[in-house]
Every structure is written in C-alpha cells, then in structure tokens.
Design a protein around this motif. Structure first.
Motif, PDB file in Angstrom:
ATOM      1  N   LEU A   3     -12.072   0.060  -3.990  1.00 24.56           N
ATOM      2  CA  LEU A   3     -10.745  -0.431  -3.674  1.00 24.56           C
ATOM      3  C   LEU A   3     -10.772  -1.478  -2.579  1.00 24.56           C
TER       4      LEU A   3
ATOM      5  N   ALA B 104      -7.549   3.962   2.841  1.00 20.76           N
ATOM      6  CA  ALA B 104      -7.155   4.452   1.520  1.00 20.76           C
ATOM      7  C   ALA B 104      -5.830   5.202   1.585  1.00 20.76           C
TER       8      ALA B 104
ATOM      9  N   PHE C 101      -3.499   5.495  -1.904  1.00 17.41           N
ATOM     10  CA  PHE C 101      -4.405   6.136  -2.848  1.00 17.41           C
ATOM     11  C   PHE C 101      -4.411   7.642  -2.588  1.00 17.41           C
TER      12      PHE C 101
END
Length: 108
Positions: A2, A29, A34
C-alpha cells in the motif's frame, strides 16, 4: 504493497529500526483506513520480540506500541520474508542512508 517509506532514524540498532518501521507502517495503514494488513519484515528478531519481549527490554516502548496497534479493531499479520526477496526494503534502506532526515514515500 500500500505504501513504502524511508525514514532516517539516526543512530541505533537494526532491530530498533525494524520495530520503528513496523510501528510507522501500522500507524500509516490505520490512518489510511486499511483494516486488513500484512506487514512483511526480514527481521525474525523483531517478530520474536513483538511476541515475547519482557518488561525490561530496551525497545519496550516500540514493542508495546506495535502490540497496542495490533489490538485495534482490524486484522494485522506480521510475517517473515527473506532479505534476498525483499528488494523494496533494501532500496528504501539505502535511500534512507543517503537522504537528509525526514520521511520519503512511494505510493503503490
């Protein structure tokens, strides 16, 4: 992947740098929204410390922060990858050594 990042942490151990990278990656994240994340590291010692470090370990603050982040409402998997197969980490490590302090990101 990512997001990849590089950060100059100054002086310290490799294990401390790995733990700091895991903390920063998990924080990023989480902030990006996420909720299923796989962290890949070539540091078996960092993985072992996250699972079993005692209360007197010199990197306890980082280890505790990884554990706190893991306990949030999401799925986090931390896995070992062999250094030879981790070319992105090798590139970012050398990038971090060659740049002034700060963060450098590579979005995927």
């Amino acid at each position: 992947m990512l997001r990849a990042f590089s950060r100059n942490l100054g002086e310290g151990s490799i294990t401390k740098a790995e733990l700091a990278g895991i903390v920063f990656g998990l924080q990023t994240a989480w902030e990006m929204g996420f909720r299923q994340v796989q962290v890949q590291t070539d540091s078996l010692s960092a993985i072992q410390l996250i699972g079993s470090a005692g209360e007197r370990h010199p990197h306890l603050a980082l280890i505790s922060e990884v554990r706190r982040l893991q306990a949030l409402d999401w799925r986090v998997e931390i896995i070992h990858v062999y250094r030879e197969g981790n070319v992105v980490a090798d590139y970012l490590a050398s990038l971090g050594h060659g740049r002034p302090p700060g963060d450098h990101f590579v979005d995927a």
